[in-house]
Design a protein around this motif. Sequence first.
Motif, PDB file in Angstrom:
ATOM      1  N   UNK A 187       0.936  -1.360   0.076  1.00 22.18           N
ATOM      2  CA  UNK A 187      -0.187   0.070   0.055  1.00 22.18           C
ATOM      3  C   UNK A 187       0.922   1.183  -0.093  1.00 22.18           C
ATOM      4  N   UNK A 188       0.479   2.314  -0.958  1.00 23.93           N
ATOM      5  CA  UNK A 188       1.462   3.389  -1.066  1.00 23.93           C
ATOM      6  C   UNK A 188       0.933   4.551  -0.120  1.00 23.93           C
ATOM      7  N   UNK A 189       1.649   5.486  -0.301  1.00 20.00           N
ATOM      8  CA  UNK A 189       1.443   6.919   0.301  1.00 20.00           C
ATOM      9  C   UNK A 189       0.108   7.525  -0.319  1.00 20.00           C
ATOM     10  N   UNK A 190      -0.312   7.120  -1.521  1.00 17.32           N
ATOM     11  CA  UNK A 190      -1.682   7.784  -1.886  1.00 17.32           C
ATOM     12  C   UNK A 190      -2.778   7.044  -1.100  1.00 17.32           C
ATOM     13  N   UNK A 191      -2.585   5.808  -1.016  1.00 21.13           N
ATOM     14  CA  UNK A 191      -3.763   5.018  -0.121  1.00 21.13           C
ATOM     15  C   UNK A 191      -3.685   5.486   1.138  1.00 21.13           C
ATOM     16  N   UNK A 192      -2.485   5.938   1.607  1.00 17.18           N
ATOM     17  CA  UNK A 192      -2.309   6.254   3.043  1.00 17.18           C
ATOM     18  C   UNK A 192      -3.131   7.598   3.110  1.00 17.18           C
ATOM     19  N   UNK A 194      -7.849  10.898   4.652  1.00 18.34           N
ATOM     20  CA  UNK A 194      -9.137  11.638   4.145  1.00 18.34           C
ATOM     21  C   UNK A 194     -10.498  11.234   4.537  1.00 18.34           C
ATOM     22  N   UNK A 195     -10.553   9.990   4.183  1.00 23.17           N
ATOM     23  CA  UNK A 195     -11.956   9.170   4.510  1.00 23.17           C
ATOM     24  C   UNK A 195     -11.862   9.367   6.082  1.00 23.17           C
ATOM     25  N   UNK A 235       2.579   1.284   5.674  1.00 21.62           N
ATOM     26  CA  UNK A 235       1.435   2.394   5.252  1.00 21.62           C
ATOM     27  C   UNK A 235       0.203   1.493   5.255  1.00 21.62           C
ATOM     28  N   UNK A 236       0.183   0.151   5.366  1.00 19.86           N
ATOM     29  CA  UNK A 236      -1.114  -0.618   5.662  1.00 19.86           C
ATOM     30  C   UNK A 236      -1.404  -0.535   6.948  1.00 19.86           C
ATOM     31  N   UNK A 237      -0.536  -0.626   7.830  1.00 22.18           N
ATOM     32  CA  UNK A 237      -0.730  -0.469   9.260  1.00 22.18           C
ATOM     33  C   UNK A 237      -1.096   0.996   9.574  1.00 22.18           C
ATOM     34  N   UNK A 238      -0.708   2.206   8.856  1.00 23.25           N
ATOM     35  CA  UNK A 238      -1.030   3.315   9.486  1.00 23.25           C
ATOM     36  C   UNK A 238      -2.406   3.809   8.876  1.00 23.25           C
ATOM     37  N   UNK A 239      -2.791   3.263   7.503  1.00 22.69           N
ATOM     38  CA  UNK A 239      -4.090   3.182   6.988  1.00 22.69           C
ATOM     39  C   UNK A 239      -5.052   2.578   7.775  1.00 22.69           C
TER      40      UNK A 239
END
Length: 187
Positions: free
Chosen positions: A1-6, A11-12, A47-51
């Motif tokens: 998962x990249x920065x864009x997804x994070x 935002x969501x 990034x997956x964990x952060x998301x």
Amino acid sequence: MDEVMLNWAGQVAETELAEVLPRRWAHSQGVAARAEGIGRLLGQDVNLLAAAAILHDVGYAPRLAVTGFHPLDGARFLRDGHGADERLTRLVANHSLALLEADERGLAEELAREFPLLGDPLLVDALVYCDMTTTPDGDRTTARERVAEIVGRYGADSVVGRFIRRAAPEIFSSVERIEAALAAQPR
């Protein structure tokens, strides 16, 4: 998962929580900060964990509360409303031993069928650690203090109180495993 997804995840979560549930939003931000702080343990999954950390409580948003069980409601919203990454939705659905609370609510089969547990114990433990060492206001705490706070807030005989007391030994074990892994890592 990249920065864009994070960035999308942040935002969501902000859109769904910041105005209607500001304390829940503060907690989610604190959980995400904890995730960033332990990211070195996870390599490419940081990034997956952060998301997952920023989104884990999105199902509390009143407009998303279909079943009243926030892990399931949040994961469904992310999957059905946003086509979110499967691993992300599975983490949100199962965060902090949610399957045990689903059992208390008669939703365990439904949760397990739609969002099976991830087979990555480190990632699962990391999200438990981040959530269960963050207060409702986003500050740091210990897992024992957090469990006591949850029992006090909901009541020992409530669904959440029963669940959290039942889950406490595994919560403490997850937190201990992450703390040991962090201690073993070079700084």
